[in-house]
Write a protein that holds these residues in place. Structure first.
Motif, PDB file in Angstrom:
ATOM      1  N   GLU A 215       0.818  -1.204   0.000  1.00 20.34           N
ATOM      2  CA  GLU A 215       0.000   0.000   0.000  1.00 20.34           C
ATOM      3  C   GLU A 215       0.857   1.262   0.000  1.00 20.34           C
ATOM      4  O   GLU A 215       0.319   2.373  -0.035  1.00 20.34           O
ATOM      5  CB  GLU A 215      -0.943  -0.006   1.205  1.00 20.34           C
ATOM      6  CG  GLU A 215      -1.976  -1.132   1.153  1.00 20.34           C
ATOM      7  CD  GLU A 215      -2.875  -1.158   2.373  1.00 20.34           C
ATOM      8  OE1 GLU A 215      -2.582  -0.394   3.319  1.00 20.34           O
ATOM      9  OE2 GLU A 215      -3.852  -1.921   2.381  1.00 20.34           O
ATOM     10  N   SER A 216       2.171   1.096   0.056  1.00 22.19           N
ATOM     11  CA  SER A 216       3.101   2.226  -0.020  1.00 22.19           C
ATOM     12  C   SER A 216       3.676   2.262  -1.425  1.00 22.19           C
ATOM     13  O   SER A 216       4.781   1.777  -1.683  1.00 22.19           O
ATOM     14  CB  SER A 216       4.210   2.075   1.024  1.00 22.19           C
ATOM     15  OG  SER A 216       3.676   2.073   2.327  1.00 22.19           O
ATOM     16  N   GLY A 217       2.888   2.805  -2.352  1.00 18.32           N
ATOM     17  CA  GLY A 217       3.301   2.860  -3.742  1.00 18.32           C
ATOM     18  C   GLY A 217       4.504   3.765  -3.955  1.00 18.32           C
ATOM     19  O   GLY A 217       4.919   4.523  -3.072  1.00 18.32           O
ATOM     20  N   LYS A 218       5.058   3.711  -5.153  1.00 17.32           N
ATOM     21  CA  LYS A 218       6.271   4.463  -5.463  1.00 17.32           C
ATOM     22  C   LYS A 218       5.984   5.953  -5.619  1.00 17.32           C
ATOM     23  O   LYS A 218       4.901   6.358  -6.043  1.00 17.32           O
ATOM     24  CB  LYS A 218       6.903   3.926  -6.749  1.00 17.32           C
ATOM     25  CG  LYS A 218       7.353   2.484  -6.664  1.00 17.32           C
ATOM     26  CD  LYS A 218       7.854   1.990  -8.014  1.00 17.32           C
ATOM     27  CE  LYS A 218       8.220   0.518  -7.955  1.00 17.32           C
ATOM     28  NZ  LYS A 218       8.638   0.000  -9.268  1.00 17.32           N
TER      29      LYS A 218
ATOM     30  N   SER B 118      13.269  11.285   6.368  1.00 20.56           N
ATOM     31  CA  SER B 118      12.350  11.965   5.457  1.00 20.56           C
ATOM     32  C   SER B 118      11.074  11.150   5.339  1.00 20.56           C
ATOM     33  O   SER B 118      11.056   9.941   5.601  1.00 20.56           O
ATOM     34  CB  SER B 118      12.988  12.139   4.067  1.00 20.56           C
ATOM     35  OG  SER B 118      13.074  10.902   3.392  1.00 20.56           O
ATOM     36  N   ALA B 119      10.003  11.820   4.938  1.00 23.28           N
ATOM     37  CA  ALA B 119       8.725  11.127   4.742  1.00 23.28           C
ATOM     38  C   ALA B 119       8.832  10.104   3.626  1.00 23.28           C
ATOM     39  O   ALA B 119       8.234   9.018   3.694  1.00 23.28           O
ATOM     40  CB  ALA B 119       7.625  12.146   4.432  1.00 23.28           C
ATOM     41  N   LEU B 120       9.621  10.427   2.590  1.00 23.99           N
ATOM     42  CA  LEU B 120       9.770   9.495   1.475  1.00 23.99           C
ATOM     43  C   LEU B 120      10.510   8.237   1.918  1.00 23.99           C
ATOM     44  O   LEU B 120      10.127   7.124   1.561  1.00 23.99           O
ATOM     45  CB  LEU B 120      10.506  10.176   0.327  1.00 23.99           C
ATOM     46  CG  LEU B 120      10.441   9.473  -1.045  1.00 23.99           C
ATOM     47  CD1 LEU B 120      10.674  10.469  -2.165  1.00 23.99           C
ATOM     48  CD2 LEU B 120      11.462   8.358  -1.150  1.00 23.99           C
ATOM     49  N   LEU B 121      11.570   8.407   2.711  1.00 25.86           N
ATOM     50  CA  LEU B 121      12.320   7.241   3.169  1.00 25.86           C
ATOM     51  C   LEU B 121      11.457   6.376   4.091  1.00 25.86           C
ATOM     52  O   LEU B 121      11.532   5.143   4.059  1.00 25.86           O
ATOM     53  CB  LEU B 121      13.593   7.689   3.898  1.00 25.86           C
ATOM     54  CG  LEU B 121      14.632   6.608   4.173  1.00 25.86           C
ATOM     55  CD1 LEU B 121      15.064   5.916   2.889  1.00 25.86           C
ATOM     56  CD2 LEU B 121      15.859   7.196   4.871  1.00 25.86           C
ATOM     57  N   ASN B 122      10.630   7.001   4.895  1.00 22.64           N
ATOM     58  CA  ASN B 122       9.718   6.253   5.750  1.00 22.64           C
ATOM     59  C   ASN B 122       8.745   5.436   4.912  1.00 22.64           C
ATOM     60  O   ASN B 122       8.415   4.293   5.246  1.00 22.64           O
ATOM     61  CB  ASN B 122       8.956   7.209   6.657  1.00 22.64           C
ATOM     62  CG  ASN B 122       8.104   6.483   7.687  1.00 22.64           C
ATOM     63  OD1 ASN B 122       8.597   5.741   8.520  1.00 22.64           O
ATOM     64  ND2 ASN B 122       6.798   6.700   7.609  1.00 22.64           N
TER      65      ASN B 122
END
Length: 505
Positions: A282-285, A372-376
């Motif tokens: 559910e954590s798409g790219k 970062s939010a992206l790394l999370n």
């Protein structure tokens, strides 16, 4: 009668799992057997059944699947997940002979069992059968001379010792130290020797040579009466007895911490080459600059809602999976930007025992998932791939911080194991290695012990990942998981390691 009946014979999914996608090629034909009273329901039956191939009740949840064409027939089980309309219910009431589902175990016939012996196995038998350009053997024939091996040392002296590999020079090459009444482990080769000195002096204590089939070596005490009642001495004696029994029963050395049980964390099945595990995260790219840095923007075209991911078995001993397109180009650049200011010369070992070595000439840096939010978000995708709950995949739970590694021309990390012997049951359970930037030539990852000693080398593209288990299902460390970061010949290589421990740190 108006409300639909929902028959779910599958097991409950763990909290980490996410809904699977359908198999490529559409639904499999249903095994429903219908007479004339069931014709009315044929369409309903053939469009409602969703087959789930559950390879292992413990390691494969109903929310993840191995592809049907790649599961061994003697392990194949179909479980029908059905959703029938009220009209189907009425037909069933009139004719109880209609088969709602047919959940069965398909057993292997004698003819099928004999196929492999006759050289016509339905599954891949070697790298050439996988047809993946990124894979190749290291050697044309299996290695028959000196082989790498894991070795444990137990210092029964009440004095700290320094360990040197005997390279033929007067003192040897420094290889770390072993504290008084404690242990250590290293990778070595049959016939190689280590010299031990009293720490901080040139006083030589003993020399130990690696022997075939032996994995534990004891440095005896100078005064037995002084140490024989210590906890470490008593444990070492019990350890030696266990090692001997394990070797006799399993034909291999025990390399893990003693004593420890089976791993708590789940392991994906790796029954045969080419087997594919498909999961949906559910954590798409994230594929471009998001409208909000915290990734909370609604309907952001740069943020994909889901990601379909395949894990393909490329080796069974050790257990290695190739995961293509795990990260987007944008995510790779983001990790690279975070890491470039943090890398420094790599060390061998951990903590106070870490030291610089010519066996590892790369540079490394560390990133937290909270950087970062992206790394999370990327870590959340990792949790799906590893079948581990997202909240556990954090520093000081089951995972280390993300280690970013950089190799210039000529740099490498010679064959080594990711597991060790830290004197505690916590062990590196698995390694997930992601390729951020690949070298123009060289810089692959090799597994020298795979394929009966022929070895395997992998040269994936940027965004791909390798997953391998450093532990066996019985809790022993897997000596076959020996691997290396191959020298970069042209260009440069960037990658990152995620190490997961069992049990928790």
């Amino acid at each position: 009668l108006i409300a639909p009946i929902h028959i779910d014979r599958s097991q409950h999914a763990p909290p980490t799992a996410t809904a699977p996608r359908r198999e490529k090629g559409g639904n499999r034909p249903t095994p429903c057997y219908l007479d004339w009273t069931g014709l009315l329901t044929a369409l309903c039956c053939n469009t409602a059944l969703d087959y789930r191939l559950i390879d292992s009740a413990r390691t494969t949840s109903p929310m993840t699947r191995s592809k049907p064409s790649q599961l061994p027939s003697n392990r194949r089980r179909t479980e029908a997940h059905t959703h029938f309309s009220s009209i189907f219910l009425l037909a069933f009431l009139f004719n109880p002979q209609v088969a709602l589902t047919k959940a069965e175990t398909v057993t292997e016939t004698a003819a099928e069992a004999g196929n492999c012996a006759e050289g016509s196995c339905p599954f891949a038998q070697g790298l050439e059968d996988l047809n993946i350009s990124a894979l190749s053997y290291i050697l044309k024939t299996p290695l028959k001379d000196t082989r790498p091996m894991g070795a444990k040392f137990r210092n029964l002296m009440d004095t700290d010792l320094e360990m040197y590999w005997d390279d033929g020079s007067e003192q040897g090459v420094y290889n770390g130290f072993i504290g008084a009444l404690s242990g250590s482990a290293t990778l070595s080769y049959e016939g190689h020797s280590f010299i031990f000195y009293i720490k901080g002096t040139k006083e030589r204590v003993t020399k130990i040579t690696m022997q075939t089939g032996k994995a534990i070596y004891v440095i005896p005490p100078r005064d037995l009466e002084k140490v024989e009642n210590t906890e470490f001495y008593q444990k070492t004696m019990a350890e030696l007895e266990f090692f001997d029994q394990y070797q006799k029963e399993n034909g291999k050395a025990w390399l893990s911490y003693f004593p420890r049980g089976k791993p708590i964390l789940p392991m994906w099945p790796s029954d045969h080459l080419g087997q594919v595990i498909s999961v949906k995260s559910e954590s798409g790219k994230v594929v471009c600059d998001p409208s909000q840095p915290d990734l909370k923007g609604q309907n952001d075209p740069c943020v994909r809602s889901e990601a379909d991911i395949d894990l393909r078995v490329i080796a069974t001993e050790p257990r290695v999976f190739l995961i293509e397109n795990l990260l987007s180009s944008y995510e790779l650049e983001h990790i690279l930007d975070l890491a470039k200011e943090r890398v420094h010369r790599s060390s061998v070992g951990n903590g106070a025992s870490a030291y610089k070595s010519n066996t590892r000439t790369s540079r490394t840096g560390w990133l937290k998932r909270t950087d970062s939010a992206l790394l999370n978000r990327v870590f959340s995708r990792f949790s799906t791939v590893l079948n581990i709950s997202d909240d556990k995949l954090a520093h000081n739970r089951v995972a280390e911080n993300l280690q970013v590694v950089h190799y210039d021309v000529g740099q490498q990390y010679t064959p080594h194991h990711d597991f060790g012997d830290s004197g505690r049951p916590n062990q590196r359970f698995l390694t997930l290695f992601i390729y951020i930037h690949t070298a123009e030539e060289g810089g692959g990852t090799s597994f020298p012990k795979a394929y009966g000693g022929r070895g395997m080398q992998v040269h994936p593209k940027a965004g791909d990942a390798l997953l391998w288990y450093n532990m066996l299902p019985d809790g022993n460390s897997d000596e076959m998981s020996l691997h290396a970061g191959m020298p970069v010949i042209k260009g440069e290589k960037w990658g990152c390691n995620l190490w997961v421990w069992d049990p928790e740190l």
